[in-house]
Motif scaffolding. Structure first.
Motif, PDB file in Angstrom:
ATOM      1  N   GLN A 209       0.826  -1.201   0.000  1.00 17.61           N
ATOM      2  CA  GLN A 209       0.000   0.000   0.000  1.00 17.61           C
ATOM      3  C   GLN A 209       0.866   1.258   0.000  1.00 17.61           C
ATOM      4  OE1 GLN A 209      -2.687   0.223   3.332  1.00 17.61           O
ATOM      5  NE2 GLN A 209      -3.947   1.810   2.380  1.00 17.61           N
ATOM      6  N   ARG A 210       1.950   1.252   0.795  1.00 22.62           N
ATOM      7  CA  ARG A 210       2.856   2.402   0.823  1.00 22.62           C
ATOM      8  C   ARG A 210       3.506   2.609  -0.550  1.00 22.62           C
ATOM      9  NH1 ARG A 210       7.130   2.930   2.795  1.00 22.62           N
ATOM     10  NH2 ARG A 210       7.137   5.074   3.561  1.00 22.62           N
ATOM     11  N   ALA A 211       3.812   1.513  -1.222  1.00 22.02           N
ATOM     12  CA  ALA A 211       4.487   1.599  -2.519  1.00 22.02           C
ATOM     13  C   ALA A 211       3.520   1.850  -3.674  1.00 22.02           C
ATOM     14  CB  ALA A 211       5.262   0.312  -2.782  1.00 22.02           C
ATOM     15  N   ALA A 212       2.205   1.808  -3.380  1.00 21.53           N
ATOM     16  CA  ALA A 212       1.170   2.022  -4.402  1.00 21.53           C
ATOM     17  C   ALA A 212       1.252   0.992  -5.524  1.00 21.53           C
ATOM     18  CB  ALA A 212       1.255   3.440  -4.967  1.00 21.53           C
ATOM     19  N   SER A 216       0.680  -8.693  -4.849  1.00 20.99           N
ATOM     20  CA  SER A 216       1.314  -9.758  -5.636  1.00 20.99           C
ATOM     21  C   SER A 216       2.519  -9.220  -6.401  1.00 20.99           C
ATOM     22  CB  SER A 216       0.300 -10.385  -6.600  1.00 20.99           C
ATOM     23  OG  SER A 216      -0.216  -9.404  -7.493  1.00 20.99           O
ATOM     24  N   HIS A 217       2.390  -7.994  -6.940  1.00 23.19           N
ATOM     25  CA  HIS A 217       3.514  -7.398  -7.673  1.00 23.19           C
ATOM     26  C   HIS A 217       4.664  -7.079  -6.722  1.00 23.19           C
ATOM     27  CE1 HIS A 217       5.652  -5.247 -10.774  1.00 23.19           C
ATOM     28  NE2 HIS A 217       5.665  -4.135 -10.055  1.00 23.19           N
ATOM     29  N   PHE A 218       4.340  -6.528  -5.556  1.00 16.77           N
ATOM     30  CA  PHE A 218       5.372  -6.222  -4.560  1.00 16.77           C
ATOM     31  C   PHE A 218       6.111  -7.496  -4.171  1.00 16.77           C
ATOM     32  CE2 PHE A 218       7.310  -5.464  -0.524  1.00 16.77           C
ATOM     33  CZ  PHE A 218       7.584  -4.105  -0.464  1.00 16.77           C
ATOM     34  N   SER A 219       5.371  -8.558  -3.883  1.00 17.92           N
ATOM     35  CA  SER A 219       5.968  -9.821  -3.458  1.00 17.92           C
ATOM     36  C   SER A 219       6.884 -10.391  -4.536  1.00 17.92           C
ATOM     37  CB  SER A 219       4.869 -10.825  -3.117  1.00 17.92           C
ATOM     38  OG  SER A 219       5.417 -12.060  -2.733  1.00 17.92           O
ATOM     39  N   ARG A 220       6.426 -10.330  -5.786  1.00 24.18           N
ATOM     40  CA  ARG A 220       7.206 -10.894  -6.896  1.00 24.18           C
ATOM     41  C   ARG A 220       8.511 -10.123  -7.095  1.00 24.18           C
ATOM     42  NH1 ARG A 220       3.431 -10.862 -10.063  1.00 24.18           N
ATOM     43  NH2 ARG A 220       3.763  -8.879 -11.153  1.00 24.18           N
ATOM     44  N   VAL A 221       8.448  -8.795  -7.094  1.00 23.12           N
ATOM     45  CA  VAL A 221       9.656  -7.989  -7.305  1.00 23.12           C
ATOM     46  C   VAL A 221      10.607  -8.129  -6.121  1.00 23.12           C
ATOM     47  CG1 VAL A 221      10.530  -5.637  -7.632  1.00 23.12           C
ATOM     48  CG2 VAL A 221       8.455  -6.377  -8.818  1.00 23.12           C
ATOM     49  N   PHE A 222      10.065  -8.130  -4.912  1.00 23.65           N
ATOM     50  CA  PHE A 222      10.898  -8.270  -3.716  1.00 23.65           C
ATOM     51  C   PHE A 222      11.671  -9.588  -3.741  1.00 23.65           C
ATOM     52  CE2 PHE A 222      11.954  -9.060   0.680  1.00 23.65           C
ATOM     53  CZ  PHE A 222      12.181  -7.806   1.220  1.00 23.65           C
ATOM     54  N   LYS A 223      10.993 -10.674  -4.078  1.00 29.30           N
ATOM     55  CA  LYS A 223      11.640 -11.991  -4.124  1.00 29.30           C
ATOM     56  C   LYS A 223      12.677 -12.036  -5.254  1.00 29.30           C
ATOM     57  CE  LYS A 223      12.244 -16.397  -3.210  1.00 29.30           C
ATOM     58  NZ  LYS A 223      11.180 -17.390  -3.488  1.00 29.30           N
ATOM     59  N   GLN A 224      12.347 -11.418  -6.384  1.00 29.65           N
ATOM     60  CA  GLN A 224      13.275 -11.421  -7.515  1.00 29.65           C
ATOM     61  C   GLN A 224      14.566 -10.687  -7.174  1.00 29.65           C
ATOM     62  OE1 GLN A 224      11.752  -9.371 -10.935  1.00 29.65           O
ATOM     63  NE2 GLN A 224      13.441  -9.960 -12.274  1.00 29.65           N
TER      64      GLN A 224
END
Length: 291
Positions: A209-212, A216-224
């Protein structure tokens, strides 16, 4: 996958390990790992990225990475140009030096990088050559195992730390900043986690939410980018904080769990044991027995 606890050392009387001139591929590199041991990584050739604490660093020939204990880190070697490096691991007590008239501390360079949150040094030619010579001598001692080799390795470690301490203290502008990798919201999120990991409500939904962006997108990029799940990374930060409180305060374990953002004491115990290899009570007793 969460952070892996690297196993140390075969000989508890000689808490030192050397992995000399090892060529790393992405497949052979450890996942994110967390350990109490101090670590130094020197790069001979190749390229890649090193994720340490909350920052990403380029890896290239001549770089040296200073990694204090309980610092989350992972190397990402380039597939086409894999990194060849030497890594050494040691217990802080192994490198302890009695203060003389100038109150010199052999481990001061670790405090410098910890305070600055910048873990890479760009070594120019003179200290780079001395570093490579010392590492070569260490490898020769570890291979030959002649009488006194343990003492020789400890002396060589002190020589290496002296080189790094002098460079870090006299040439601080050469200490490298972490490089932004990925979207700006990712770097801001890593900084936010570092500052607010002890807040109980911090998690994937709040960060997304903070990153807007979507969760699912946050999780994918963070893991990548980091190789870790968001929850595993936050928990690792919390356990590092818990270790500091267990060692440096007399607070009860349930108070420490709450201070570190754990809403459930059983969950704190399970998470701590998974990452530290023992319960919080055992960890506190072991740390204080060394004092």
């Amino acid at each position: 996958m969460g952070p892996v606890r690297k196993a140390f050392f075969e000989d508890p009387l000689f808490p030192f390990e050397l992995v000399f001139k090892d060529t790393k591929s992405p497949q052979s590199e450890l996942p994110d790992h967390l350990h109490d041991r101090y670590e130094i990584v020197y790069v001979y050739s190749g390229s890649g990225t090193f994720f340490i604490n909350q920052s990403f660093y380029d890896m290239k020939a001549g770089d040296i990475f200073i990694i204090p204990g309980n610092t989350i880190h992972r190397a990402f070697p380039d597939t086409d140009d894999p990194v060849t490096s030497t890594a050494l691991f040691f217990a802080p007590a192994f490198a302890h030096s009695d203060a003389l008239d100038d109150a010199y501390s052999s481990l001061h360079v670790f405090e410098i990088v910890r305070k600055r949150k910048q873990f890479k040094l760009d070594l120019p030619s003179p200290p780079r050559g001395r570093t490579e010579d010392i590492l070569q001598e260490m490898s020769a001692e570890m291979t030959a195992k002649q009488p006194g080799h343990r003492h020789a390795v400890r002396l060589l470690l002190h020589r290496l730390l002296l080189v790094l301490n002098r460079f870090a203290q006299t040439d601080l502008p050469k200490v490298s900043d972490g490089i932004p990798i990925g979207p700006s919201w990712m770097n801001e999120s890593l900084q936010h986690i570092d500052r607010h990991h002890a807040e109980p409500g911090l998690g994937l939904s709040v960060l997304a939410q903070r990153a807007a962006v979507t969760a699912s997108h946050f999780s994918r990029v963070f893991k990548q980018l980091t190789g870790m799940k968001v929850t595993d990374y936050i928990n690792a930060k919390r356990i590092v904080h818990a270790k500091e409180l267990l060692a440096g305060s007399d607070d009860s374990i349930d108070t420490i769990a709450a201070h570190c953002g754990f809403e459930s004491l059983p969950y704190f115990h399970r998470t701590f044991k998974a990452l530290a290899g023992c319960t919080p009570g055992v960890y506190r007793r072991e740390i204080r027995s060394r004092e």
